[in-house]
Structures are given as C-alpha cells and as structure tokens.
Design a protein around this motif. Structure first.
Motif, short mmCIF file in Angstrom:
data_model
loop_
_atom_site.label_atom_id
_atom_site.label_comp_id
_atom_site.label_asym_id
_atom_site.label_seq_id
_atom_site.Cartn_x
_atom_site.Cartn_y
_atom_site.Cartn_z
N TYR A 82 -9.26 -1.14 -1.98
CA TYR A 82 -10.27 -2.10 -2.04
C TYR A 82 -9.21 -3.43 -3.14
CZ TYR A 82 -14.52 -4.85 -1.76
OH TYR A 82 -15.59 -5.58 -2.04
N SER A 83 -9.35 -2.90 -4.29
CA SER A 83 -8.81 -3.88 -5.49
C SER A 83 -7.82 -4.51 -4.61
CB SER A 83 -8.87 -3.25 -6.34
OG SER A 83 -8.25 -2.51 -6.55
N SER A 84 -6.98 -3.81 -4.44
CA SER A 84 -5.08 -4.62 -4.24
C SER A 84 -5.38 -5.35 -2.58
CB SER A 84 -4.64 -3.66 -3.63
OG SER A 84 -4.59 -2.78 -2.67
N ILE A 106 0.99 -1.41 0.24
CA ILE A 106 -0.08 0.23 0.13
C ILE A 106 0.43 1.13 -0.29
CG2 ILE A 106 -1.99 1.20 0.94
CD1 ILE A 106 -2.62 -0.98 2.68
N GLU A 107 0.29 1.80 -1.03
CA GLU A 107 1.70 3.00 -1.33
C GLU A 107 1.33 4.65 0.27
OE1 GLU A 107 4.33 3.15 -2.70
OE2 GLU A 107 3.77 1.16 -4.02
N GLU A 108 1.96 4.94 0.55
CA GLU A 108 1.24 5.68 1.52
C GLU A 108 0.56 7.15 0.89
OE1 GLU A 108 4.22 7.87 4.02
OE2 GLU A 108 6.13 6.34 4.02
N ASP A 109 1.51 7.30 -0.15
CA ASP A 109 0.58 8.26 -0.67
C ASP A 109 -0.94 8.28 -1.32
OD1 ASP A 109 0.93 7.19 -3.31
OD2 ASP A 109 0.01 8.59 -4.18
N ILE A 110 -1.71 6.41 -1.30
CA ILE A 110 -2.91 6.50 -0.89
C ILE A 110 -4.03 6.69 0.28
CG2 ILE A 110 -4.49 4.42 -0.97
CD1 ILE A 110 -2.65 3.09 -3.15
N VAL A 111 -2.95 6.41 1.23
CA VAL A 111 -3.54 6.56 2.94
C VAL A 111 -4.00 7.82 2.59
CG1 VAL A 111 -3.03 6.62 5.25
CG2 VAL A 111 -2.34 4.61 3.74
N ALA A 112 -3.02 9.64 2.20
CA ALA A 112 -3.11 10.72 2.31
C ALA A 112 -4.38 10.88 1.45
CB ALA A 112 -1.57 11.43 1.56
N ARG A 113 -5.16 10.23 -0.04
CA ARG A 113 -5.77 10.58 -0.29
C ARG A 113 -7.17 10.30 0.48
NH1 ARG A 113 -3.68 7.71 -5.30
NH2 ARG A 113 -5.72 7.89 -6.14
N ALA A 156 -8.73 6.68 -4.56
CA ALA A 156 -7.45 5.92 -3.96
C ALA A 156 -8.47 4.33 -3.00
CB ALA A 156 -7.22 6.69 -3.63
N PHE A 157 -9.33 4.73 -2.64
CA PHE A 157 -10.02 3.75 -1.39
C PHE A 157 -10.36 3.15 -2.76
CE2 PHE A 157 -13.74 1.27 -0.27
CZ PHE A 157 -13.36 1.48 0.96
N GLU A 158 -10.98 3.12 -4.16
CA GLU A 158 -11.30 1.81 -4.59
C GLU A 158 -9.79 1.37 -5.33
OE1 GLU A 158 -13.01 3.15 -8.15
OE2 GLU A 158 -14.29 3.68 -7.56
#
Length: 197
Positions: A24-26, A4-11, A19-21
């Motif tokens: 979820y998919s990963s 999980i990339e850090e920017d995904i959490v920030a987004r 980013a949530f999708e």
C-alpha cells in the motif's frame, strides 16, 4: 514506478498484514497519479485506488507476480466504470462536457496516456494554426493564458484592461476555436485543461 518484490506477494497470499501495508505505502501515490490522469478528480482517484486495495486484500490468496501491471489495469478499469457512471448520472450534459467524458473514457479503456496526444505534431500544428486565426487582441490574451499559464488578473494588469475583459476574450477565443477545430475541439479542451472553464 514502484518495485514490488515477489516475496511481498507471497506474504500477502498468506494474509501478512505488514506485507500488505508495504504494498500500500509503496504503490498508493503512484496508482493515485495513474487514476488522476484518467478522471481528473483527486478525491475520486483516491477512492478508486482504495477500492482496488480493498479488492486486493479480499482476494489476497489469488494474487500472482508481477503485481504492478495487474494493479494498473485494475485502476484503469475502475476509472472506466467511474466515467461511465458519471455520464449516466449527470445528464443532461453540455456537448463539450459529454465530449470530454467520452474522450476520458476512451483513453482509460485503451490505456492511452492522455498527454501522448501532445506529442502528436499534426494535432499541435492544427491547434497552433487555429489560435493564429483568432483576432489579434484575442489571440494575444489567449496565448498568454494558454501557453504562459498567466491568470486573468496577470493578463489584465499586463495589458491595462479588466479581468472581465480577459474572461470575455477567452470566451470569444474558445467560441471561435470550436468552429476552427471542429472534431478535435473537445480534445483541445481536454489537453489544455479547460474542463472546468
């Protein structure tokens, strides 16, 4: 294991649905696999994971990195709750079913992976010794069923007997193993997936 990339959490913190999708998919399949190892019910595992994702979205502003350990811990905690509810709802239980649920609940609570027990040589030897003490015919059928993953029908054909005879011998074997294995019998059932037999 998903990354999980850090920017995904920030987004996600900012309410980014894309980013949530991505999250979820990963992570969905991986988390379902984690849940299934504890509760052995694919449908319930999917429900647990979907509840986790719903909770993640509802609390998106408080998420922090690294997120994966948090997700795994959340799945484990939900599995413990699920198992506790099962024990409360499904009384009266047979002694074996109750033992199996207690073991599953303990494993989920401690985070121990169930299959780690298979690496325990002492446990493996006790099971092997107990199986070797079964009557010859019963032992042969039991070994084919347990270690060679043969169906009742395959064993019946190979030994020129009926499927009901095979089923009977498996029951005799389980009954004798219950006495021979004592306290570790429920764990034996759990490890070799006899939970529904």
């Amino acid at each position: 294991m998903p990354k999980i990339e850090e920017d995904i959490v920030a987004r996600i913190n900012e309410g980014d649905t894309k980013a949530f999708e991505q999250l979820y998919s990963s992570c969905y399949t991986y988390l379902c696999a984690v849940a299934t190892k504890y509760i052995f019910n694919a449908e319930a595992a999917r429900e647990v994971v979907n509840d986790i994702f719903l909770s993640v979205w509802n609390n998106r502003s408080t998420l922090v990195s690294p997120l994966l350990p948090y997700l795994i811990r959340s799945v484990r905690n939900r599995c413990v709750n699920y198992l506790r509810q099962q024990r409360l709802q499904m009384v009266p239980f047979s002694e074996v079913q109750d033992g199996l649920l207690a073991i599953q609940e303990e494993l989920a609570a401690t985070g121990t992976h169930p299959l780690a027990y298979l690496e325990n040589k002492e446990m493996e030897e006790k099971i092997y010794e107990a199986i070797n003490q079964l009557p010859p015919r019963c032992r042969t059928i039991f070994i084919e069923y347990l270690y060679h993953n043969k169906t009742y029908e395959e064993i019946a054909q190979a030994n020129n007997i009926t499927s009901s005879t095979v089923r009977g011998q498996i029951k005799i074997g389980l009954s004798k193993l219950k006495d021979l294995l004592g306290d570790i019998y429920p764990l034996f059932l759990f490890l070799f997936d006899f939970s529904e037999k």
